[in-house]
Scaffold this motif. Structure first.
Motif, PDB file in Angstrom:
ATOM      1  N   GLU A   1       0.837  -1.201   0.000  1.00 31.41           N
ATOM      2  CA  GLU A   1       0.000   0.000   0.000  1.00 31.41           C
ATOM      3  C   GLU A   1       0.873   1.252   0.000  1.00 31.41           C
ATOM      4  OE1 GLU A   1      -3.191   0.317  -0.337  1.00 31.41           O
ATOM      5  OE2 GLU A   1      -3.547  -1.844  -0.419  1.00 31.41           O
ATOM      6  N   PRO A   2       1.059   1.925  -1.136  1.00 26.23           N
ATOM      7  CA  PRO A   2       1.905   3.121  -1.190  1.00 26.23           C
ATOM      8  C   PRO A   2       1.411   4.257  -0.298  1.00 26.23           C
ATOM      9  CG  PRO A   2       1.474   2.283  -3.405  1.00 26.23           C
ATOM     10  CD  PRO A   2       0.574   1.526  -2.477  1.00 26.23           C
ATOM     11  N   GLU A   3       0.102   4.346  -0.072  1.00 26.63           N
ATOM     12  CA  GLU A   3      -0.404   5.436   0.769  1.00 26.63           C
ATOM     13  C   GLU A   3       0.063   5.293   2.212  1.00 26.63           C
ATOM     14  OE1 GLU A   3      -3.052   8.606   0.527  1.00 26.63           O
ATOM     15  OE2 GLU A   3      -1.103   8.322  -0.421  1.00 26.63           O
ATOM     16  N   ILE A   4       0.205   4.057   2.680  1.00 24.77           N
ATOM     17  CA  ILE A   4       0.717   3.857   4.040  1.00 24.77           C
ATOM     18  C   ILE A   4       2.167   4.318   4.116  1.00 24.77           C
ATOM     19  CG2 ILE A   4       1.249   2.141   5.811  1.00 24.77           C
ATOM     20  CD1 ILE A   4      -1.143   0.518   4.824  1.00 24.77           C
ATOM     21  N   GLU A   5       2.964   3.953   3.107  1.00 23.58           N
ATOM     22  CA  GLU A   5       4.347   4.423   3.074  1.00 23.58           C
ATOM     23  C   GLU A   5       4.396   5.945   2.943  1.00 23.58           C
ATOM     24  OE1 GLU A   5       5.894   2.153  -0.192  1.00 23.58           O
ATOM     25  OE2 GLU A   5       6.782   0.668   1.161  1.00 23.58           O
ATOM     26  N   GLY A   6       3.460   6.501   2.189  1.00 24.14           N
ATOM     27  CA  GLY A   6       3.397   7.953   2.062  1.00 24.14           C
ATOM     28  C   GLY A   6       3.115   8.621   3.403  1.00 24.14           C
TER      29      GLY A   6
ATOM     30  N   GLU B   1      15.314   8.499   5.895  1.00 22.72           N
ATOM     31  CA  GLU B   1      14.312   7.441   5.802  1.00 22.72           C
ATOM     32  C   GLU B   1      13.055   7.927   5.102  1.00 22.72           C
ATOM     33  OE1 GLU B   1      11.787   4.318   8.646  1.00 22.72           O
ATOM     34  OE2 GLU B   1      13.069   5.853   9.574  1.00 22.72           O
ATOM     35  N   GLY B   2      12.631   9.139   5.432  1.00 20.00           N
ATOM     36  CA  GLY B   2      11.420   9.692   4.832  1.00 20.00           C
ATOM     37  C   GLY B   2      11.554   9.876   3.332  1.00 20.00           C
ATOM     38  N   LEU B   3      12.696  10.406   2.883  1.00 17.89           N
ATOM     39  CA  LEU B   3      12.907  10.616   1.452  1.00 17.89           C
ATOM     40  C   LEU B   3      12.910   9.286   0.700  1.00 17.89           C
ATOM     41  CD1 LEU B   3      15.664  13.397   1.465  1.00 17.89           C
ATOM     42  CD2 LEU B   3      13.229  13.663   0.988  1.00 17.89           C
ATOM     43  N   ALA B   4      13.518   8.277   1.291  1.00 17.64           N
ATOM     44  CA  ALA B   4      13.538   6.957   0.645  1.00 17.64           C
ATOM     45  C   ALA B   4      12.137   6.384   0.527  1.00 17.64           C
ATOM     46  CB  ALA B   4      14.443   6.013   1.433  1.00 17.64           C
ATOM     47  N   LEU B   5      11.313   6.585   1.563  1.00 20.19           N
ATOM     48  CA  LEU B   5       9.940   6.079   1.531  1.00 20.19           C
ATOM     49  C   LEU B   5       9.097   6.819   0.497  1.00 20.19           C
ATOM     50  CD1 LEU B   5       9.283   5.579   5.333  1.00 20.19           C
ATOM     51  CD2 LEU B   5       9.118   3.798   3.590  1.00 20.19           C
ATOM     52  N   VAL B   6       9.294   8.133   0.379  1.00 18.61           N
ATOM     53  CA  VAL B   6       8.557   8.908  -0.637  1.00 18.61           C
ATOM     54  C   VAL B   6       8.858   8.367  -2.020  1.00 18.61           C
ATOM     55  CG1 VAL B   6       8.295  11.152  -1.739  1.00 18.61           C
ATOM     56  CG2 VAL B   6       8.468  11.015   0.737  1.00 18.61           C
ATOM     57  N   GLU B   7      10.150   8.205  -2.304  1.00 20.79           N
ATOM     58  CA  GLU B   7      10.545   7.709  -3.631  1.00 20.79           C
ATOM     59  C   GLU B   7       9.972   6.323  -3.892  1.00 20.79           C
ATOM     60  OE1 GLU B   7      14.600   6.946  -6.308  1.00 20.79           O
ATOM     61  OE2 GLU B   7      14.733   7.699  -4.235  1.00 20.79           O
ATOM     62  N   LYS B   8      10.027   5.458  -2.889  1.00 25.81           N
ATOM     63  CA  LYS B   8       9.511   4.102  -3.049  1.00 25.81           C
ATOM     64  C   LYS B   8       8.010   4.116  -3.313  1.00 25.81           C
ATOM     65  CE  LYS B   8       9.069  -0.321  -0.597  1.00 25.81           C
ATOM     66  NZ  LYS B   8       9.217  -0.999   0.704  1.00 25.81           N
ATOM     67  N   ALA B   9       7.269   4.917  -2.539  1.00 25.93           N
ATOM     68  CA  ALA B   9       5.815   4.963  -2.693  1.00 25.93           C
ATOM     69  C   ALA B   9       5.415   5.516  -4.055  1.00 25.93           C
ATOM     70  CB  ALA B   9       5.204   5.814  -1.574  1.00 25.93           C
ATOM     71  N   LEU B  10       6.042   6.608  -4.482  1.00 21.52           N
ATOM     72  CA  LEU B  10       5.687   7.223  -5.762  1.00 21.52           C
ATOM     73  C   LEU B  10       6.097   6.324  -6.932  1.00 21.52           C
ATOM     74  CD1 LEU B  10       6.646  10.951  -5.065  1.00 21.52           C
ATOM     75  CD2 LEU B  10       4.350   9.963  -5.194  1.00 21.52           C
TER      76      LEU B  10
ATOM     77  N   ALA C   1       3.493   4.909  -9.658  1.00 21.32           N
ATOM     78  CA  ALA C   1       3.712   5.101 -11.099  1.00 21.32           C
ATOM     79  C   ALA C   1       3.721   3.768 -11.832  1.00 21.32           C
ATOM     80  CB  ALA C   1       5.030   5.845 -11.320  1.00 21.32           C
ATOM     81  N   ARG C   2       4.315   2.751 -11.197  1.00 29.87           N
ATOM     82  CA  ARG C   2       4.343   1.420 -11.824  1.00 29.87           C
ATOM     83  C   ARG C   2       2.936   0.898 -12.048  1.00 29.87           C
ATOM     84  NH1 ARG C   2       3.811  -3.718 -10.806  1.00 29.87           N
ATOM     85  NH2 ARG C   2       3.203  -3.367  -8.638  1.00 29.87           N
ATOM     86  N   ARG C   3       2.034   1.226 -11.126  1.00 29.34           N
ATOM     87  CA  ARG C   3       0.646   0.783 -11.255  1.00 29.34           C
ATOM     88  C   ARG C   3      -0.171   1.690 -12.179  1.00 29.34           C
ATOM     89  NH1 ARG C   3      -1.102  -0.435  -4.946  1.00 29.34           N
ATOM     90  NH2 ARG C   3       0.636  -1.834  -4.427  1.00 29.34           N
ATOM     91  N   ARG C   4       0.477   2.757 -12.667  1.00 34.94           N
ATOM     92  CA  ARG C   4      -0.202   3.754 -13.506  1.00 34.94           C
ATOM     93  C   ARG C   4      -1.409   4.338 -12.775  1.00 34.94           C
ATOM     94  NH1 ARG C   4      -0.048   1.073 -19.620  1.00 34.94           N
ATOM     95  NH2 ARG C   4       2.226   0.802 -19.712  1.00 34.94           N
TER      96      ARG C   4
ATOM     97  N   TYR D   1      -1.648  11.346   0.965  1.00 37.16           N
ATOM     98  CA  TYR D   1      -0.485  11.274   1.852  1.00 37.16           C
ATOM     99  C   TYR D   1       0.814  11.261   1.059  1.00 37.16           C
ATOM    100  CZ  TYR D   1      -3.873  10.286   5.501  1.00 37.16           C
ATOM    101  OH  TYR D   1      -4.934  10.372   6.368  1.00 37.16           O
ATOM    102  N   GLN D   2       0.811  10.620  -0.101  1.00 33.02           N
ATOM    103  CA  GLN D   2       2.003  10.646  -0.936  1.00 33.02           C
ATOM    104  C   GLN D   2       2.309  12.066  -1.410  1.00 33.02           C
ATOM    105  OE1 GLN D   2       2.234   7.235  -3.898  1.00 33.02           O
ATOM    106  NE2 GLN D   2       0.191   6.885  -3.070  1.00 33.02           N
ATOM    107  N   LEU D   3       1.261  12.809  -1.786  1.00 30.38           N
ATOM    108  CA  LEU D   3       1.470  14.182  -2.247  1.00 30.38           C
ATOM    109  C   LEU D   3       1.967  15.078  -1.114  1.00 30.38           C
ATOM    110  CD1 LEU D   3      -1.684  14.560  -4.516  1.00 30.38           C
ATOM    111  CD2 LEU D   3       0.695  14.531  -5.276  1.00 30.38           C
TER     112      LEU D   3
END
Length: 391
Positions: free
Chosen positions: A202-207, A247-256, A260-263, A269-271
């Motif tokens: 769930e990218p939003e949780i990471e966001g 840690e936060g910057l790495a999580l942002v990049e991972k979530a976004l 993007a991979r899921r289109r 929260y990601q924004l």
């Protein structure tokens, strides 16, 4: 314990009362008799017996008698089918029932589990305390009248409650972001970490986790040595927590990247995490990419229409395009009734007027903000602004 009692009685108020009674008895008896071998079971049994007694006293209808029979037949809570091991998080999923309005379940969960007062929750939702009190009463009434079952959902039903749970966690964090309740910030981050482990896809949780880490990284710099508020542009960035930022910057990049991979479109929260990342990545206040932040707020406003988001976007526009551009947006928001008691609206207007050299208007706006502000650090900051303009 509360979730079990609500499930068995169908009465939120009785469940809360019985839980409080059990805790009161524990405070009285445990210092004298020692802590039981199974404290949780002791509390649950004591609370259930209190509810049983209350129901017996009012058992004038067949429905009440059935409640008594149900209570009497439950010696232990049912096994937990959710897979959520943390007690508080499990109860959050229990309380955030999808049959309830989103705001209602978030507010009620904050009240029951977060220990937030009705006034604190009202501020988070930009409504009056009386309005929030009525909303909580209506939510409890719907639980009772609709017979909504309150039990821990099985694992496959957790996703339908995740949005509400994330809302609870973030509002807990926001309430703790001030100097008075740092424990709430730490607890919110802890819960988000558990959620990220529970639902790794769930990218939003990471966001959300990234957002809270990046915001909390600035905690030590938000107040000076005298306890006075320091604005973002004046903060000593060497006091920011570099580990939390990394840690936060790495999580942002991972979530976004995953989004993007899921289109898919990035969630709120990601924004917000991406906005926080813009601040965290800038070595100085002058290096902040305000046009990018303004653009991100524009996207956030599409997904999360909110007067607070709109106000934050106006600030970003002012920093990117000049205070006159931001002031036009802020002035247009003065008629929004949702911001009638939000001190940051006149405070922001006062700041933009100050930057434009319109001192009398700035003083008036700051005074309006001072009348609305409740936090003492905010009040002292606004008073200093007024004093500096009067000198």
């Amino acid at each position: 314990m509360i979730a079990t009692l609500i499930r068995l009685t169908g009465d939120w108020d009785l469940a809360e009362e019985s839980a409080q009674e059990a805790l009161a008895r524990a405070l009285e008896r445990w210092p004298r008799d020692g802590i039981p071998q199974r404290p949780g079971a002791w509390l649950t049994t004591t609370a259930r017996n209190h509810a049983l007694t209350r129901l017996k006293r009012s058992a004038t209808e067949a429905a009440k008698l059935r409640d008594v029979a149900t209570l009497a037949s439950h010696d232990e809570p049912d096994a937990d089918p959710s897979g959520v091991q943390d007690d508080r998080l499990r109860l959050m999923f229990t309380c955030c029932h999808p049959a309830l309005p989103l705001e209602g379940r978030v507010a009620l969960t904050l009240r029951t589990l977060g220990g937030l007062s009705t006034a604190e929750i009202a501020r988070a939702f930009l409504v009056t305390e009386s309005t929030m009190a009525q909303r909580l009463v209506r939510t409890k009434r719907k639980i009772r009248e609709a017979g909504i079952p309150y039990r821990v959902p099985p694992a496959h039903l957790l996703p339908e409650r995740t949005t509400a749970v994330l809302g609870v966690v973030y509002l807990l964090f926001n309430e703790g972001y001030g100097p008075a309740r740092p424990d709430l910030c730490a607890e919110a981050i802890r819960l988000a970490r558990i959620l990220a482990e529970l639902m790794p896809a769930e990218p939003e949780i990471e966001g959300l986790l990234a957002l809270m880490l990046l915001q909390s990284s600035r905690r030590k710099a938000r107040l000076d040595d005298e306890g006075e508020l320091v604005t973002l542009e004046d903060q000593d960035r060497s006091r920011w927590d570099a580990g939390a930022i990394e840690e936060g910057l790495a999580l942002v990049e991972k979530a976004l990247t995953e989004t993007a991979r899921r289109r898919a479109s990035a969630g709120p929260y990601q924004l917000q995490a991406a906005i926080a990342a813009c601040h965290a990545s800038a070595p100085t206040a002058g290096a902040t990419d305000w046009p990018q932040i303004a653009a991100l707020y524009g996207e956030l406003l599409k997904r999360l229409p909110s007067p607070v988001v709109e106000l934050n976007r106006a600030v970003a526009v002012a920093m990117a395009d000049g205070p006159e551009a931001g002031l036009a947006l802020v002035t247009a928001m003065r008629e929004d009734p949702r911001l009638a008691h939000y001190h940051l609206l006149p405070a922001t207007r006062g700041d933009l007027l100050r930057r434009l050299g319109r001192r009398p208007e700035a003083i008036e706006a700051y005074q309006q903000a001072l009348e609305l502000a409740t936090d003492e650090a905010d009040r002292r900051f606004l008073a200093r602004r007024i004093s500096n303009l009067l000198d």
